[in-house]
Design an enzyme around this catalytic site. Structure first.
Site, PDB file in Angstrom:
ATOM      1  NE  ARG A  79      -4.679   8.445  11.205  1.00  0.00           N
ATOM      2  CZ  ARG A  79      -4.367   7.531  10.286  1.00  0.00           C
ATOM      3  NH1 ARG A  79      -5.306   6.997   9.512  1.00  0.00           N
ATOM      4  NH2 ARG A  79      -3.120   7.142  10.141  1.00  0.00           N
ATOM      5  CB  SER A  92       7.670   8.641   8.904  1.00  0.00           C
ATOM      6  OG  SER A  92       6.701   7.708   8.457  1.00  0.00           O
ATOM      7  CE  LYS A 146      -7.894   2.648   6.207  1.00  0.00           C
ATOM      8  NZ  LYS A 146      -6.476   2.896   6.222  1.00  0.00           N
ATOM      9  N   GLY A 179      -4.567   7.629   5.611  1.00  0.00           N
ATOM     10  CA  GLY A 179      -3.618   8.606   6.154  1.00  0.00           C
ATOM     11  C   GLY A 179      -2.649   9.104   5.091  1.00  0.00           C
ATOM     12  CE  LYS A 232       0.604   4.161  12.467  1.00  0.00           C
ATOM     13  NZ  LYS A 232       1.200   4.256  11.151  1.00  0.00           N
ATOM     14  CG  ASP A 269       1.209  -0.340   9.627  1.00  0.00           C
ATOM     15  OD1 ASP A 269       0.644   0.310  10.536  1.00  0.00           O
ATOM     16  OD2 ASP A 269       1.299   0.056   8.450  1.00  0.00           O
ATOM     17  NE  ARG A 293      -1.625  -2.335   8.941  1.00  0.00           N
ATOM     18  CZ  ARG A 293      -1.299  -2.918   7.796  1.00  0.00           C
ATOM     19  NH1 ARG A 293      -1.315  -4.234   7.691  1.00  0.00           N
ATOM     20  NH2 ARG A 293      -0.963  -2.194   6.747  1.00  0.00           N
ATOM     21  CE  LYS A 320      -1.869   1.732   3.808  1.00  0.00           C
ATOM     22  NZ  LYS A 320      -2.733   2.021   4.956  1.00  0.00           N
ATOM     23  CB  SER A 343       7.875   5.103  11.008  1.00  0.00           C
ATOM     24  OG  SER A 343       7.041   4.942  12.108  1.00  0.00           O
TER      25      SER A 343
END
Ligand code: DC
Length: 665
Positions: A128, A175, A415, A100, A345, A318, A390, A29, A203
């Protein structure tokens, strides 16, 4: 593109023995969304091979389309027509939904547009953070403003230009702020350099991925410990291979780890920059054996159980969800640290993980930036997934070992991996999917028939083929059956008014349709049935009720044999052949337009436009006034007049309708 899938509300997972297989992973992704942006900013056409096709990448493409990009999905690749850096502003809000990368990347890219834009997303997206990105863009001279409370979206971007230059950026929380500016920066008015506040970049490997993609598109960019520098220039179009998604690899890897099985994961290069491949080191520390075959590797879980780990997961947030589930199966406690950004997240993943692992019986403790998992005897539970793909994927792994694990709202996997529950079934030699028998029916693809009816010249065939390609469904042209029936009669010297004789001839002949080719008793007749004289014969034989009865049955059987899902075009599909079709379209166009299109089809056949118009009119009249199944829109059909629309617009509209009606339920 993935056909729309329907999901049940709850999915019970079936425990199975050790995994032993290969899994085909979706494309990355993060690489796909970075490459989509670079290719859109480049001049010329780019091809992204192996690109991910899922909700987050669709969202990116949809928003980039509004900024002037153009995309065509062709099997495993996406073809991108670049803008040469000339983006259009979009006052109507660009909806980044829950993606995001889309919200952040487009906030920076929209500064390059020739007008203002507004970037927004789901309620969760509005919580977010994006303030650090906005502040850095302002410091680089761009006109940007976060309109939401606490420096969150929506974001207004003035557009015009990105002056560029030097600034300090706070990259302690995400990041993506750095990646967003870097990706747009080649089109700034001057070279751009960002210095990381306190020398901290969370990250970091994600920014390394950004650099890698930018370089693949010809940008000059340097990343070091304290900052990043991007030279002014432009992206070059070309082909880009998207690696499989390393964060997706976490699920089959953990499946092998906790079941004590083996999995082959193809497609990764050993030097891959995808941070989530760090999960290999974590799983090795827990007792798994890894062997590289480059490209690709295999992992074997220990036969005598996993051991606990204490590991800094800052570079691979993740992957935490899957390894935390693995931790619940270890012989001792595990500690995952440096994961504060899990709280911002798709869901507050730290809290969600701790709560749901506890439901399974594990003892968990979530600190501000850490998670401790102490294994206990586990038992089944209904797992909440917080609209977080996730969470659904990670907890379904627990169900491979522990009986009675039920995943609520499993459909949130669309997603990033719409076919997760099916693809993971490939880990066992006998295949299948992850669902238990009682819930698996809900996972089966719906019997989606898209019925496309309308008169000749309305664009049915081109549109139907396009829709079928986009939805990855087979396409059936039923007009070809009637044309073939006329050919059978004419070749047999039968008078087309002799209904009995025509019916008999049709009954005795085997009709098939394969990859767009009409077959009569195995003989390909696609060309013969397109001869101009045959259309009128087809219209005549199609008025014979006995012929219709035979051919309708064959068309229905064809769709059945092709899995019950197809795009079917004709005259009576929505009314007679598939009256239950969830999506029915009636295509029309003004008569003069239809005649002109037909004339185009018959190029060089020596027919005058006037003659064609008259013939079309005669056929329309006969097709609409015949007694059996006349041409007319079904009461629940959506009428689309294609006269003033481009083909791709018609296709996009129908695909949208299908996704709305039968997409994620
Ligand atoms: O779509 P076409 O031009 O290939 O169709 C040829 C003829 O077949 C058309 O005049 C009407 C008939 N037909 C029909 O009656 N029912 C269908 N489902 C498809 C075509």
């Amino acid at each position: 593109m993935v056909a729309p899938y329907r999901f049940p509300e709850r999915l019970a997972i079936r425990p199975r023995g050790p995994v032993d297989g290969t899994v085909r992973l979706p494309g990355s992704k993060s690489l796909t969304n970075r490459a989509l942006l670079c290719a859109t900013l480049a001049g010329g056409t780019s091809t992204l091979i192996g690109a991910l096709d899922a909700e987050d990448t669709r969202v990116m493409m949809k928003c980039l389309t509004r900024l002037g990009g153009s995309f065509a999905v062709a099997g495993e690749a996406v073809v991108v027509a670049g803008t040469g850096g000339h983006l259009l502003g979009s006052i109507r809000a660009l909806n980044a939904a829950a993606s995001g990368t889309t919200a952040r990347f487009l906030t920076a890219a929209a500064t390059l547009a020739d007008g203002p834009s507004l970037i927004d997303g789901t309620p969760r997206m509005r919580r977010r953070p994006i303030g650090e990105l906005v502040a850095a863009l302002q410091a680089l001279g761009a006109d940007v403003e976060a309109l939401g409370a606490g420096g969150c979206p929506p974001v207004r971007v003035g557009g015009g230009e990105l002056p560029g230059g030097h600034t300090v950026i706070d990259a302690r929380r995400s990041s993506q702020f750095v990646s967003a500016i870097a990706l747009a920066a080649p089109y700034a008015k001057q070279d751009t350099s960002l210095e990381f506040l306190d020398g901290v970049l969370v990250s970091r490997p994600y920014v390394e991925s950004t650099v890698e993609v930018m370089r693949a598109f010809g940008a000059h960019v340097e990343l070091d410990a304290n900052g990043i520098r991007i030279s002014r220039g432009r992206y070059q179009s070309g082909s880009f291979h998207v690696e499989p998604d390393a964060s997706a690899a976490a699920y089959p890897l953990v499946a092998a780890a906790i079941t004590g099985g083996s999995v082959q994961v193809p497609g990764f290069r050993r030097g891959s920059r995808q941070a989530d491949l760090g999960i290999l080191d974590v799983l090795a520390a827990m007792g798994c054996a890894i062997e590289w075959s480059d490209p690709g590797f295999s992992l074997t879980g220990p036969a005598d159980g996993l051991t606990g780990v204490d590991v800094d997961m800052g570079d691979m947030p993740d992957a935490v969800l899957a390894v935390a589930v693995a931790g619940a199966f270890a012989s001792g406690p595990s500690r995952f640290t440096n994961i504060a950004n899990l709280r911002i997240k798709e869901s507050d993943r730290l809290a969600a993980l701790a709560a749901e692992l506890r439901k399974l019986g594990a003892d968990t403790e979530a600190g501000p930036d850490r998670l401790v998992v102490r294994p206990r005897l586990l038992h089944g539970a209904e797992i909440d997934t917080y609209d977080d793909h996730r969470m659904a994927m990670a907890f379904s792994l627990a169900g491979l070992v522990v009986p009675n694990v039920v995943i609520r709202d499993p459909g949130c996997v669309v997603k990033t991996w719409p076919t997760f529950f099916e693809d993971m079934g490939q880990l066992w030699p006998e295949g299948g999917n992850l669902a238990s028998l009682e819930t698996e029916a809900g996972l089966m693809m719906d019997r989606i028939v898209v019925a496309i009816d309308g008169p000749g010249g309305a664009g049915k065939t081109t549109v139907s083929k396009g829709v079928a390609a986009r939805l990855d469904l087979p396409h059936l042209d039923t007009g070809a059956f009637y044309r073939a029936a006329a050919l059978v009669a004419i070749r047999g010297g039968i008078d087309l008014d002799d209904a009995e004789a025509v019916i008999e001839a049709v009954r005795k002949t085997e009709f098939d349709y394969h990859d767009g080719t009409m077959l009569l008793g195995g003989e390909a007749v696609s060309e013969a049935i397109r001869s101009p004289g045959l259309a009128s014969g087809a219209s005549r034989v199609s008025a014979i009720p006995g012929v219709r009865e035979l051919l309708v049955a064959r068309q229905q059987a064809w769709v059945d044999q092709h899995g019950g899902a197809a795009v079917v075009e004709g005259r009576d599909i929505g009314t007679v052949v598939f009256p239950e079709a969830p999506v029915k379209i009636f295509l029309t166009a003004r008569p003069e337009i239809r005649a002109a299109r037909r004339a185009g089809d018959l190029k060089g056949e020596g027919e005058s436009l006037e003659g064609i118009a008259q013939e079309l009119e005669r056929r329309d009249h006969r097709d609409s006034t015949r007694l059996t199944s006349p041409l007319r829109p079904a009461s629940d059909a959506v009428e689309v007049d294609t006269s003033d629309l481009r083909i791709d617009e018609v296709i996009a509209r129908i695909v949208e309708l299908v996704t709305e009606r039968v997409g994620k339920s």
